[in-house]
Design an enzyme around this catalytic site. Sequence first.
Site, PDB file in Angstrom:
ATOM      1  N   LYS A  13       0.803  -1.416   0.172  1.00 41.75           N
ATOM      2  CA  LYS A  13       0.300  -0.204  -0.227  1.00 41.75           C
ATOM      3  C   LYS A  13       1.054   1.251  -0.121  1.00 41.75           C
ATOM      4  CE  LYS A  13      -2.182  -1.437   3.805  1.00 41.75           C
ATOM      5  NZ  LYS A  13      -1.619  -2.316   4.671  1.00 41.75           N
ATOM      6  N   ARG A  88     -10.780   0.284   8.281  1.00 34.17           N
ATOM      7  CA  ARG A  88      -9.479  -0.639   8.769  1.00 34.17           C
ATOM      8  C   ARG A  88     -10.456  -1.585   9.622  1.00 34.17           C
ATOM      9  NH1 ARG A  88      -3.745  -0.004   8.614  1.00 34.17           N
ATOM     10  NH2 ARG A  88      -2.956  -1.981   9.449  1.00 34.17           N
ATOM     11  N   ARG A 127      11.041  -5.198   5.097  1.00 32.76           N
ATOM     12  CA  ARG A 127      11.090  -4.128   4.969  1.00 32.76           C
ATOM     13  C   ARG A 127      12.409  -3.327   5.414  1.00 32.76           C
ATOM     14  NH1 ARG A 127       5.610  -1.808   5.355  1.00 32.76           N
ATOM     15  NH2 ARG A 127       5.579  -2.777   7.809  1.00 32.76           N
ATOM     16  N   ARG A 160      10.916  -1.087  11.167  1.00 38.52           N
ATOM     17  CA  ARG A 160       9.845  -1.061  11.828  1.00 38.52           C
ATOM     18  C   ARG A 160       9.812  -1.565  13.038  1.00 38.52           C
ATOM     19  NH1 ARG A 160       4.642   0.531   8.178  1.00 38.52           N
ATOM     20  NH2 ARG A 160       3.309  -1.393  10.124  1.00 38.52           N
ATOM     21  N   ARG A 171      -0.620  -9.433  13.661  1.00 39.63           N
ATOM     22  CA  ARG A 171      -1.079  -7.959  12.183  1.00 39.63           C
ATOM     23  C   ARG A 171      -2.153  -8.390  11.331  1.00 39.63           C
ATOM     24  NH1 ARG A 171       4.144  -5.393  10.783  1.00 39.63           N
ATOM     25  NH2 ARG A 171       3.472  -4.185   8.858  1.00 39.63           N
TER      26      ARG A 171
HETATM   27  P1  AP5 Z   1       4.428  -1.201   1.865  1.00 45.91           P
HETATM   28  O1  AP5 Z   1       4.413  -0.325   0.967  1.00 45.91           O
HETATM   29  O2  AP5 Z   1       5.999  -0.422   2.487  1.00 45.91           O
HETATM   30  O3  AP5 Z   1       3.644  -2.572   2.652  1.00 45.91           O
HETATM   31  P2  AP5 Z   1       2.069  -1.526   3.339  1.00 45.91           P
HETATM   32  O4  AP5 Z   1       1.113  -2.838   2.581  1.00 45.91           O
HETATM   33  O5  AP5 Z   1       1.922  -0.278   3.598  1.00 45.91           O
HETATM   34  O6  AP5 Z   1       2.315  -2.686   4.452  1.00 45.91           O
HETATM   35  P3  AP5 Z   1       2.268  -1.675   6.248  1.00 45.91           P
HETATM   36  O7  AP5 Z   1       3.345  -3.101   6.933  1.00 45.91           O
HETATM   37  O8  AP5 Z   1       2.264  -0.504   5.847  1.00 45.91           O
HETATM   38  O9  AP5 Z   1       0.429  -2.151   6.356  1.00 45.91           O
HETATM   39  P4  AP5 Z   1      -0.621  -2.694   7.912  1.00 45.91           P
HETATM   40  O10 AP5 Z   1      -1.838  -2.094   7.283  1.00 45.91           O
HETATM   41  O11 AP5 Z   1       0.612  -3.063   8.368  1.00 45.91           O
HETATM   42  O12 AP5 Z   1       0.893  -1.291   8.139  1.00 45.91           O
HETATM   43  P5  AP5 Z   1      -0.099   0.456   9.433  1.00 45.91           P
HETATM   44  O13 AP5 Z   1       0.967   0.999   8.778  1.00 45.91           O
HETATM   45  O14 AP5 Z   1      -0.965   0.788   7.721  1.00 45.91           O
HETATM   46  O15 AP5 Z   1       5.160  -2.509   1.564  1.00 45.91           O
HETATM   47  C1  AP5 Z   1       5.907  -4.260   2.436  1.00 45.91           C
HETATM   48  C2  AP5 Z   1       7.209  -4.538   2.074  1.00 45.91           C
HETATM   49  O16 AP5 Z   1       7.342  -5.094   0.790  1.00 45.91           O
HETATM   50  C3  AP5 Z   1       8.649  -3.135   1.670  1.00 45.91           C
HETATM   51  O17 AP5 Z   1      10.008  -3.813   1.781  1.00 45.91           O
HETATM   52  C4  AP5 Z   1       7.911  -3.194   0.260  1.00 45.91           C
HETATM   53  O18 AP5 Z   1       9.572  -2.808  -0.467  1.00 45.91           O
HETATM   54  C5  AP5 Z   1       8.047  -4.365  -0.767  1.00 45.91           C
HETATM   55  N1  AP5 Z   1       7.548  -4.537  -1.769  1.00 45.91           N
HETATM   56  C6  AP5 Z   1       6.127  -3.753  -1.642  1.00 45.91           C
HETATM   57  N2  AP5 Z   1       6.152  -3.845  -2.768  1.00 45.91           N
HETATM   58  C7  AP5 Z   1       6.764  -5.068  -3.403  1.00 45.91           C
HETATM   59  C8  AP5 Z   1       6.650  -6.021  -4.618  1.00 45.91           C
HETATM   60  N3  AP5 Z   1       5.177  -6.293  -5.974  1.00 45.91           N
HETATM   61  N4  AP5 Z   1       7.470  -7.025  -4.712  1.00 45.91           N
HETATM   62  C9  AP5 Z   1       8.229  -7.107  -3.620  1.00 45.91           C
HETATM   63  N5  AP5 Z   1       8.291  -6.563  -2.659  1.00 45.91           N
HETATM   64  C10 AP5 Z   1       7.050  -5.528  -2.456  1.00 45.91           C
HETATM   65  O19 AP5 Z   1      -0.512  -0.080  10.637  1.00 45.91           O
HETATM   66  C11 AP5 Z   1       0.186  -0.207  11.392  1.00 45.91           C
HETATM   67  C12 AP5 Z   1      -0.032  -0.219  12.190  1.00 45.91           C
HETATM   68  O20 AP5 Z   1      -0.841   0.697  12.867  1.00 45.91           O
HETATM   69  C13 AP5 Z   1      -1.281  -1.230  12.996  1.00 45.91           C
HETATM   70  O21 AP5 Z   1      -0.766  -2.298  13.057  1.00 45.91           O
HETATM   71  C14 AP5 Z   1      -2.315  -0.792  13.820  1.00 45.91           C
HETATM   72  O22 AP5 Z   1      -2.208  -0.696  15.314  1.00 45.91           O
HETATM   73  C15 AP5 Z   1      -1.991   0.943  13.799  1.00 45.91           C
HETATM   74  N6  AP5 Z   1      -2.801   1.353  12.790  1.00 45.91           N
HETATM   75  C16 AP5 Z   1      -2.543   2.057  11.228  1.00 45.91           C
HETATM   76  N7  AP5 Z   1      -4.157   2.103  10.794  1.00 45.91           N
HETATM   77  C17 AP5 Z   1      -5.116   2.030  11.622  1.00 45.91           C
HETATM   78  C18 AP5 Z   1      -6.698   2.527  11.737  1.00 45.91           C
HETATM   79  N8  AP5 Z   1      -6.677   2.889  10.492  1.00 45.91           N
HETATM   80  N9  AP5 Z   1      -7.558   2.032  12.570  1.00 45.91           N
HETATM   81  C19 AP5 Z   1      -6.812   1.271  13.572  1.00 45.91           C
HETATM   82  N10 AP5 Z   1      -5.135   1.068  13.760  1.00 45.91           N
HETATM   83  C20 AP5 Z   1      -4.661   1.776  12.777  1.00 45.91           C
HETATM   84 MG    MG Z   2       2.267   0.718   4.771  1.00 45.24          MG
END
Ligand code: AP5
Ligand code: MG
Length: 215
Positions: A13, A88, A127, A160, A171
Site C-alpha cells: 500500500k 480497517r 522491509r 519497523r 497483524r
Molecule cells: P509496503 O508498501 O510498506 O506495504 P504496506 O501495505 O504499506 O504494509 P504496512 O506494513 O505498512 O501495512 P500495515 O497495514 O500493517 O501498516 P500500517 O502502517 O498501516 O511494502 C512492504 C514491503 O514489501 C516493503 O519492504 C516493500 O519494499 C516491499 N514491496 C512492496 N511491493 C512489493 C512488490 N510488488 N514485490 C516485492 N516487494 C514489494 O499500520 C501499522 C499499525 O498502526 C497497525 O498495526 C495498527 O496498530 C495501527 N493502525 C494504522 N491504521 C489504523 C487504523 N485505521 N485503525 C486502527 N489502527 C491502525
Molecule cells: Mg504502509
Amino acid sequence: MIIVLLGPPGAGKGTQAERMVQKYSLAYISTGDILRSAVKSGSPLGTKAREYMEKGQLVPDELVVNIVKERLLEPDCARGALLDGFPRSVSQAQALESVLSPLGKKIDRVIHIDVTEDELVARLTGRRVCRECGSSYHIKFNPPKVRNVCDHCGGELFQREDDSLNTVKERLAVYREQTEPLIQYYSRQGLLSTINGNDDIDEIFARIVEILEAL
Ligand code: AP5
Ligand code: MG
Ligand code: ZN
C-alpha cells in the site's frame, strides 16, 4: 476524488501510494504513518497508540477516526485524497461515510491489493523504512542504491518495530478478522477493484493506473 487502498500488512500500500501521489497529486493520508509520528513525538495520542501498535493490534476507533476527520478538512485534501490503512474495519468504514457526506464527498474507488501470505511475511520481515521521509525499501525486492541509506533524502533506514515475525503473524490475523470483511462490504457497494499484488512493483502500479484512468 477519494481513493482507498485496502490490503493486508505488506501488500505494498505504502509503496504504491508513493507513486500514486506523485502521478495524481492526491493528498496522502496514512493512519499508520500519522500514528507512528505521534509515537515518535511522545504525544498523549502516541503514548496510547503505542501499546496497541507494538502488539500488532488495531488502535481504538475513537483515536483513529478523529485523526482522519481532521486531516480530511485540511486544504490539500480539497482536490482529492488517497487513504492508506483506513478504514480497517466495518465500523471505521461507516465512520468515514459520516465524515465524508457532510463535506459532499464520497469514496470513488477502493483498490484492494491481494497478496499471498508467504509473500507478505517475506516482504514485511525484509522491509526497511527511511527514518526521515518514511519511504519503504526491501533488502532483496527493492533495495536502496546504497545500503541502509534512503535514495530520496539520504536518511537512515531502519526496521519497523512491528515487523518482527511474531508481530507480523498477529497483524495478519487481525487483518483477516477485522479488515477482510471490508472486501464484501465495498464489493456490495460496487466500489471494489481487486488486483493481484504478487507481481513486481511496476506491474502493480500499471494495474492501479488503469483503474484510476477509467474513473
Ligand atoms: P509496503 O508498501 O510498506 O506495504 P504496506 O501495505 O504499506 O504494509 P504496512 O506494513 O505498512 O501495512 P500495515 O497495514 O500493517 O501498516 P500500517 O502502517 O498501516 O511494502 C512492504 C514491503 O514489501 C516493503 O519492504 C516493500 O519494499 C516491499 N514491496 C512492496 N511491493 C512489493 C512488490 N510488488 N514485490 C516485492 N516487494 C514489494 O499500520 C501499522 C499499525 O498502526 C497497525 O498495526 C495498527 O496498530 C495501527 N493502525 C494504522 N491504521 C489504523 C487504523 N485505521 N485503525 C486502527 N489502527 C491502525
Ligand atoms: Mg504502509
Ligand atoms: Zn528518505
